[in-house]
Write a protein that holds these residues in place. Structure first.
Motif, mmCIF file in Angstrom:
data_model
loop_
_atom_site.group_PDB
_atom_site.id
_atom_site.type_symbol
_atom_site.label_atom_id
_atom_site.label_comp_id
_atom_site.label_asym_id
_atom_site.label_seq_id
_atom_site.Cartn_x
_atom_site.Cartn_y
_atom_site.Cartn_z
ATOM 1 N N ARG A 187 11.745 83.097 -39.812
ATOM 2 C CA ARG A 187 11.134 82.322 -38.719
ATOM 3 C C ARG A 187 11.273 83.085 -37.402
ATOM 4 O O ARG A 187 12.082 82.735 -36.543
ATOM 5 C CB ARG A 187 11.800 80.938 -38.608
ATOM 6 C CG ARG A 187 11.589 80.069 -39.842
ATOM 7 C CD ARG A 187 12.211 78.691 -39.656
ATOM 8 N NE ARG A 187 11.591 77.951 -38.565
ATOM 9 C CZ ARG A 187 10.478 77.246 -38.679
ATOM 10 N NH1 ARG A 187 9.835 77.188 -39.841
ATOM 11 N NH2 ARG A 187 9.989 76.591 -37.638
ATOM 12 N N PRO A 188 10.479 84.158 -37.241
ATOM 13 C CA PRO A 188 10.571 84.946 -36.003
ATOM 14 C C PRO A 188 9.979 84.189 -34.816
ATOM 15 O O PRO A 188 9.070 83.376 -34.959
ATOM 16 C CB PRO A 188 9.756 86.191 -36.330
ATOM 17 C CG PRO A 188 8.755 85.724 -37.346
ATOM 18 C CD PRO A 188 9.481 84.692 -38.177
ATOM 19 N N ILE A 189 10.521 84.493 -33.653
ATOM 20 C CA ILE A 189 10.018 83.941 -32.398
ATOM 21 C C ILE A 189 9.621 85.120 -31.514
ATOM 22 O O ILE A 189 10.450 85.996 -31.224
ATOM 23 C CB ILE A 189 11.071 83.080 -31.689
ATOM 24 C CG1 ILE A 189 11.526 81.937 -32.594
ATOM 25 C CG2 ILE A 189 10.509 82.536 -30.362
ATOM 26 C CD1 ILE A 189 12.705 81.150 -32.033
ATOM 27 N N TYR A 190 8.368 85.148 -31.101
ATOM 28 C CA TYR A 190 7.868 86.254 -30.298
ATOM 29 C C TYR A 190 7.719 85.831 -28.837
ATOM 30 O O TYR A 190 7.554 84.644 -28.519
ATOM 31 C CB TYR A 190 6.511 86.727 -30.814
ATOM 32 C CG TYR A 190 6.585 87.423 -32.149
ATOM 33 C CD1 TYR A 190 6.895 88.773 -32.225
ATOM 34 C CD2 TYR A 190 6.356 86.722 -33.336
ATOM 35 C CE1 TYR A 190 6.970 89.428 -33.455
ATOM 36 C CE2 TYR A 190 6.422 87.368 -34.567
ATOM 37 C CZ TYR A 190 6.732 88.706 -34.626
ATOM 38 O OH TYR A 190 6.810 89.356 -35.830
ATOM 39 N N GLY A 191 7.743 86.822 -27.952
ATOM 40 C CA GLY A 191 7.517 86.593 -26.539
ATOM 41 C C GLY A 191 6.970 87.859 -25.898
ATOM 42 O O GLY A 191 7.010 88.941 -26.494
ATOM 43 N N PRO A 192 6.441 87.760 -24.683
ATOM 44 C CA PRO A 192 5.957 88.962 -23.988
ATOM 45 C C PRO A 192 7.100 89.933 -23.716
ATOM 46 O O PRO A 192 8.225 89.519 -23.449
ATOM 47 C CB PRO A 192 5.384 88.407 -22.677
ATOM 48 C CG PRO A 192 5.143 86.962 -22.943
ATOM 49 C CD PRO A 192 6.208 86.536 -23.903
ATOM 50 N N GLY A 202 7.238 97.886 -26.747
ATOM 51 C CA GLY A 202 7.614 97.127 -25.569
ATOM 52 C C GLY A 202 6.636 96.054 -25.155
ATOM 53 O O GLY A 202 6.828 95.414 -24.124
ATOM 54 N N TRP A 203 5.599 95.830 -25.963
ATOM 55 C CA TRP A 203 4.624 94.794 -25.638
ATOM 56 C C TRP A 203 5.112 93.402 -26.027
ATOM 57 O O TRP A 203 4.649 92.403 -25.460
ATOM 58 C CB TRP A 203 3.298 95.068 -26.342
ATOM 59 C CG TRP A 203 2.525 96.196 -25.731
ATOM 60 C CD1 TRP A 203 2.490 97.496 -26.156
ATOM 61 C CD2 TRP A 203 1.698 96.137 -24.573
ATOM 62 N NE1 TRP A 203 1.694 98.242 -25.343
ATOM 63 C CE2 TRP A 203 1.188 97.442 -24.356
ATOM 64 C CE3 TRP A 203 1.335 95.127 -23.694
ATOM 65 C CZ2 TRP A 203 0.337 97.752 -23.299
ATOM 66 C CZ3 TRP A 203 0.479 95.425 -22.640
ATOM 67 C CH2 TRP A 203 -0.006 96.726 -22.444
ATOM 68 N N LEU A 204 6.033 93.313 -26.975
ATOM 69 C CA LEU A 204 6.535 92.032 -27.454
ATOM 70 C C LEU A 204 8.052 92.077 -27.570
ATOM 71 O O LEU A 204 8.653 93.152 -27.719
ATOM 72 C CB LEU A 204 5.952 91.693 -28.828
ATOM 73 C CG LEU A 204 4.448 91.442 -28.938
ATOM 74 C CD1 LEU A 204 4.050 91.288 -30.399
ATOM 75 C CD2 LEU A 204 4.045 90.203 -28.129
ATOM 76 N N THR A 205 8.659 90.892 -27.515
ATOM 77 C CA THR A 205 10.050 90.724 -27.911
ATOM 78 C C THR A 205 10.065 89.887 -29.192
ATOM 79 O O THR A 205 9.146 89.095 -29.446
ATOM 80 C CB THR A 205 10.869 90.014 -26.837
ATOM 81 O OG1 THR A 205 10.321 88.703 -26.598
ATOM 82 C CG2 THR A 205 10.850 90.812 -25.532
ATOM 83 N N ARG A 206 11.104 90.066 -30.000
ATOM 84 C CA ARG A 206 11.222 89.318 -31.249
ATOM 85 C C ARG A 206 12.648 88.815 -31.387
ATOM 86 O O ARG A 206 13.598 89.578 -31.265
ATOM 87 C CB ARG A 206 10.865 90.203 -32.450
ATOM 88 C CG ARG A 206 10.776 89.464 -33.784
ATOM 89 C CD ARG A 206 10.483 90.449 -34.906
ATOM 90 N NE ARG A 206 10.239 89.805 -36.192
ATOM 91 C CZ ARG A 206 11.185 89.365 -37.001
ATOM 92 N NH1 ARG A 206 12.458 89.489 -36.671
ATOM 93 N NH2 ARG A 206 10.856 88.800 -38.162
ATOM 94 N N SER A 207 12.784 87.520 -31.611
ATOM 95 C CA SER A 207 14.085 86.905 -31.833
ATOM 96 C C SER A 207 13.953 85.959 -33.019
ATOM 97 O O SER A 207 12.978 86.026 -33.772
ATOM 98 C CB SER A 207 14.565 86.171 -30.577
ATOM 99 O OG SER A 207 13.615 85.184 -30.185
ATOM 100 N N GLY A 208 14.904 85.051 -33.210
ATOM 101 C CA GLY A 208 14.853 84.163 -34.360
ATOM 102 C C GLY A 208 15.365 84.849 -35.610
ATOM 103 O O GLY A 208 16.179 85.782 -35.551
ATOM 104 N N THR A 209 14.847 84.426 -36.755
ATOM 105 C CA THR A 209 15.276 84.979 -38.035
ATOM 106 C C THR A 209 14.136 85.743 -38.689
ATOM 107 O O THR A 209 12.999 85.703 -38.228
ATOM 108 C CB THR A 209 15.728 83.845 -38.971
ATOM 109 O OG1 THR A 209 14.585 83.025 -39.298
ATOM 110 C CG2 THR A 209 16.797 82.979 -38.309
ATOM 111 N N ALA A 210 14.473 86.425 -39.780
ATOM 112 C CA ALA A 210 13.452 87.178 -40.498
ATOM 113 C C ALA A 210 12.371 86.246 -41.028
ATOM 114 O O ALA A 210 11.188 86.608 -41.058
ATOM 115 C CB ALA A 210 14.089 87.968 -41.635
#
Length: 339
Positions: free
Chosen positions: A60-65, A50-58
């Motif tokens: 080209r991932p995009i991380y967020g808090p 739960g420290w990060l979120t992950r979106s985008g593609t395998a």
């Protein structure tokens, strides 16, 4: 990647996720010296926790808090500006309800400013953690310790008497520059508030009213102040300020409450005029003072007479309001007032 390394990553991964959303794995590699594989494994664990979120593609991932967030910074106190530290290093990385963020900001700036102006130390470390339920702030300096500072300034004998004065509010060791609001109102905003200084500790829990209780001190030099605010809190800064103003406006700080359990230790009795004078110290600064007898089963005639007759007659501009009295204490107070 060891668990210790993951724990260390959480100290700065929130800010890194905001600043390196598209290249977070590379940033972790560069900052830690870890391999690409170890960095990716650590990021997966942080996402799962739960420290990060992950979106985008395998590819080209995009991380967020994530729902768990934390920022930890250490500063040299010389020329530190608490508002700059808040706006630059902490506020951009939070996702708090607006009224909660306002209370946390108030606590942050007041507590860090106390370290700057009063601690006599050289450095301060600030940790701010957001969980799904709370915002948790810890401010630790390497100064002389808040209780020692108060005892030296006001010629008090121990930390408990220093805490008694702190609990009244409007206490400052620099009256030319401060009004004694910062620490007091920060404690009233919090659901949990702990003060640690040089092995002594006192704690306040909002669900226990305005009571302060002795805690287990930390074995370190300086002061550590901890406050936690529930994200679901219905409390607001304006509401809290208004509670300590006789007219409810929150402009003047002219009402206080004295917790008598801070005057003596467990099993001891409020029996002397000296104790009553300790209770009455600085009360002429206020228009209304509630005297809370919670936990006090009995008092002596001298104590009641000194506070509710001698002091009351000498300071008729201060309204003394006794609360939570046993029948015997109420009878003694009534007799003193009628004398």
């Amino acid at each position: 990647m060891t668990r210790l390394a993951i724990d260390q990553l959480t100290l700065w991964i929130t800010a890194a996720a905001n600043e390196h959303a598209l290249d977070l794995a590379s940033h972790v590699e560069e900052r830690t010296g870890a391999s690409h594989r170890a960095a990716l494994a650590a990021l997966r664990r942080l996402v799962d926790a739960g420290w990060l979120t992950r979106s985008g593609t395998a590819r080209r991932p995009i991380y967020g808090p994530g729902s768990l967030r934390q920022v930890v910074r250490s500063y040299t106190l010389h020329q530190l500006q608490e508002d700059v530290a808040w706006q630059r290093d902490f506020a951009p990385h939070l996702a708090l309800p607006r009224h909660v963020q306002r209370m946390v900001q108030h606590g942050f700036t007041e507590l860090v400013n106390n370290a700057i102006d009063h601690s006599g130390g050289t450095s301060v470390t600030v940790s701010l953690r957001q969980t799904p339920s709370h915002a948790q702030l810890l401010v630790s300096d390497d100064g002389c310790g808040v209780f020692e500072k108060i005892c030296d300034t006001y010629e008090l004998t121990d930390a408990q008497h220093a805490m008694l004065e702190l609990s009244k509010g409007r206490l400052t060791t620099q009256p030319q520059a401060h009004t004694g609001r910062g620490l007091f109102f920060s404690s009233q905003l919090a659901d949990v508030f702990d003060i640690h200084a040089n092995g002594k500790a006192f704690q306040r829990r909002a669900w226990e009213g305005n009571a302060w209780a002795a805690g287990r001190g930390l074995p370190r030099q300086g002061s550590s102040i901890y406050m936690a605010v529930a994200l679901s809190s219905t409390r607001t800064l304006e509401q809290v300020l208004g509670q300590w103003s006789v007219d409810g406006s929150g402009i003047a700080f002219d009402q206080t409450r004295v917790m008598l359990n801070l005057v003596v230790g467990p099993g001891q009795m409020l029996d002397s005029r000296a104790q009553a004078r300790r209770v009455a110290a600085r009360l002429p600064q206020f228009k209304r003072a509630e005297v809370d007898f919670t936990g006090v089963e009995d008092v002596g005639h001298a104590f009641a007479d000194e506070l509710f007759r001698v002091f009351a007659r000498a300071h008729q501009q201060v309204e003394l309001v006794p609360l939570n009295m046993t029948p015997r204490v109420a009878a003694l107070v009534s007799a003193a007032r009628a004398s």
